[in-house]
Design an enzyme around this catalytic site. Structure first.
Site, PDB file in Angstrom:
ATOM      1  N   LYS A  80       7.898  10.867  21.068  1.00 28.56           N
ATOM      2  CA  LYS A  80       8.177  11.580  21.985  1.00 28.56           C
ATOM      3  C   LYS A  80       6.767  12.161  22.818  1.00 28.56           C
ATOM      4  O   LYS A  80       6.730  12.791  23.821  1.00 28.56           O
ATOM      5  CB  LYS A  80       8.714  12.819  21.744  1.00 28.56           C
ATOM      6  CG  LYS A  80      10.236  12.587  21.010  1.00 28.56           C
ATOM      7  CD  LYS A  80      10.924  13.999  20.905  1.00 28.56           C
ATOM      8  CE  LYS A  80      11.637  14.146  19.571  1.00 28.56           C
ATOM      9  NZ  LYS A  80      11.957  15.306  18.997  1.00 28.56           N
TER      10      LYS A  80
ATOM     11  N   THR B 128       0.807  -1.168   0.079  1.00 34.28           N
ATOM     12  CA  THR B 128       0.046  -0.009  -0.110  1.00 34.28           C
ATOM     13  C   THR B 128       0.700   1.137   0.012  1.00 34.28           C
ATOM     14  O   THR B 128       0.675   2.206  -0.945  1.00 34.28           O
ATOM     15  CB  THR B 128      -0.989   0.049   1.265  1.00 34.28           C
ATOM     16  OG1 THR B 128      -1.395  -1.295   1.310  1.00 34.28           O
ATOM     17  CG2 THR B 128      -1.916   1.140   0.869  1.00 34.28           C
TER      18      THR B 128
HETATM   19  N1   CP Z   1      -2.652  -5.508   1.050  1.00 34.65           N
HETATM   20  C1   CP Z   1      -1.824  -4.707   2.035  1.00 34.65           C
HETATM   21  O1   CP Z   1      -2.294  -3.712   2.508  1.00 34.65           O
HETATM   22  O2   CP Z   1      -0.575  -4.913   2.086  1.00 34.65           O
HETATM   23  P1   CP Z   1       0.391  -4.282   2.756  1.00 34.65           P
HETATM   24  O3   CP Z   1       0.080  -4.375   4.216  1.00 34.65           O
HETATM   25  O4   CP Z   1       1.833  -4.429   2.617  1.00 34.65           O
HETATM   26  O5   CP Z   1       0.410  -2.777   2.631  1.00 34.65           O
END
Ligand code: CP
Length: 300
Positions: free
Chosen positions: A82, A55
Site C-alpha cells: 500500500k 536463507t
Molecule cells: N543461497 C541463497 O541465498 O539461497 P536462497 O536465495 O534460496 O535463500
C-alpha cells in the site's frame, strides 16, 4: 557486534570466532531434541522482500533451535504493497520489541540503511548485488570442515560474479583470511576491477579448475537488464562445469554452490550430486552458522 551487514567489516578474529561457535553448535542440529536455550525470550523477525528457500528457512530454524520466537514477515501481503516505506515498516516491527531483524532486499545498501536507523540488531540476508555475509561464512565453514585449514587454500569462483552478492562477501572474507581467490567467467559477468578485490582472473577453464575449492554461481538473470551472454548453451560449454572439466582439477577438489542450482547450465547434475559436491552440506551448515551469528549480536 550489533549488526552483521558486510563480510568486509569482519576481522580475521571475528570470522574465526563465528566459525568456532558454529562448530560448537553444530552437533545440536544432529540431536534428537534440537534445542538450546541461548536466545530464550528473544524475538527474531525474518523480513524477506525477495524470494528465498535456503536463507529464510535456515534463519527460522536457527532461531527456533536457539529457543527464540521466529516470525516470518510476508512482504507480498504486507502494507508495503500500500506504499509503506521500508523504514516505516521496520520501525513498526521494532515497536513490537523485536530483538533481531533478518533482512533480504533487492536494493544494495538496504541492510546498512536500516541498521544505521535502528536500535535492533540487523542481519543482512542479501542486499541486491552487494553482500550476503552469512552465505560466505557458511561457505567458509563448509570448506574448513572438509579441508581442516583455510589460509593456504585456493578458491575459484566461477560464473556471474558481477551480479553476485555471494561472490562479493566470499571474496572479502576469504581475502581477510589470506586465502587465494581466482575468478572465472565471461568478461561481461566479471567485476569491473578485479584488482581492487585482490583476485586473480583465470585465463581459461583448465586454469580455473586447478584449485582446492570451486564455487559455481548461477546467472542472476533477475539483476541483468538484458542477458549479458549470447546463449545458455554457449555459456554452459565455455563457463559451466561438468565431469570432463574436472579431469584437470585435483581429485579432492571441493565443489560448492550457494543454490539454487541451474542444473546443466553452470553445473552438471553428475557433479552437483557427485562425490566432490558439498552443496547439501552447505545447506546444513547454514543453520549452525546462522545460529552462531545470532548468538554474536548484542543490542547497544
Ligand atoms: N543461497 C541463497 O541465498 O539461497 P536462497 O536465495 O534460496 O535463500
Amino acid at each position: 557486534m550489533k549488526d552483521l551487514i558486510s563480510a568486509k567489516e569482519l576481522t580475521k578474529d571475528d570470522i574465526y570466532s563465528i566459525l568456532d561457535t558454529a562448530e560448537s553448535l553444530h552437533e545440536i542440529n544432529r540431536r534428537d531434541i534440537k534445542k538450546t536455550p541461548a536466545l530464550r525470550g528473544k524475538t527474531v523477525v525474518n523480513l524477506f522482500f525477495e524470494n528465498s528457500t535456503r536463507t529464510r528457512t535456515s534463519f527460522e530454524i536457527a532461531a527456533k533451535r536457539l529457543s527464540a520466537d521466529a516470525v516470518n514477515f510476508a512482504a507480498s501481503s504486507s502494507s508495503t504493497q500500500k506504499g509503506e516505506t521500508l523504514l516505516d515498516t521496520i520501525k513498526n516491527i521494532e515497536a513490537m520489541q523485536a530483538d533481531i531483524l533478518v533482512l533480504r532486499h533487492e536494493a544494495s545498501g538496504a541492510a546498512k540503511f536500516i541498521a544505521e536507523r535502528s536500535g535492533t540488531c540487523v542481519i543482512n540476508a542479501g542486499d541486491g548485488i552487494n553482500e550476503h555475509p552469512t552465505q560466505a561464512l557458511l561457505d567458509i565453514f563448509t570448506i574448513r570442515r572438509v579441508k581442516k585449514e583455510l589460509e593456504r587454500l585456493t578458491v575459484t569462483i566461477m560464473g556471474d560474479i558481477a551480479h553476485s552478492r555471494v561472490a562479493r562477501s566470499n571474496i572479502w572474507a576469504m581475502r581477510t583470511l589470506g586465502m587465494r581467490v581466482k575468478l572465472f567467467g565471461p568478461p561481461t559477468l566479471l567485476p569491473n576491477d578485479p584488482k581492487a578485490l585482490a583476485c586473480e582472473i583465470a585465463a581459461d577453464k583448465r586454469e580455473a579448475v586447478q584449485s582446492d575449492v570451486i564455487i559455481t554461481l548461477r546467472i542472476q538473470r533477475e539483476r541483468q537488464g538484458k542477458l549479458l551472454i549470447p546463449s545458455l548453451r554457449e555459456y554452459s560449454r565455455f563457463f559451466g562445469l561438468n565431469s570432463e572439466d574436472l579431469k584437470y582439477a585435483p581429485k579432492d577438489v571441493l565443489l560448492l554452490h550457494p543454490g539454487p542450482v541451474n542444473r546443466g547450465v553452470e553445473l552438471s547434475s553428475s557433479l552437483a550430486d557427485g562425490a566432490n559436491s558439498a552443496i547439501l552440506d552447505q545447506v546444513e551448515n547454514g543453520v549452525s552458522v546462522r545460529m552462531a551469528v545470532m548468538c554474536a549480536l548484542r543490542r547497544q
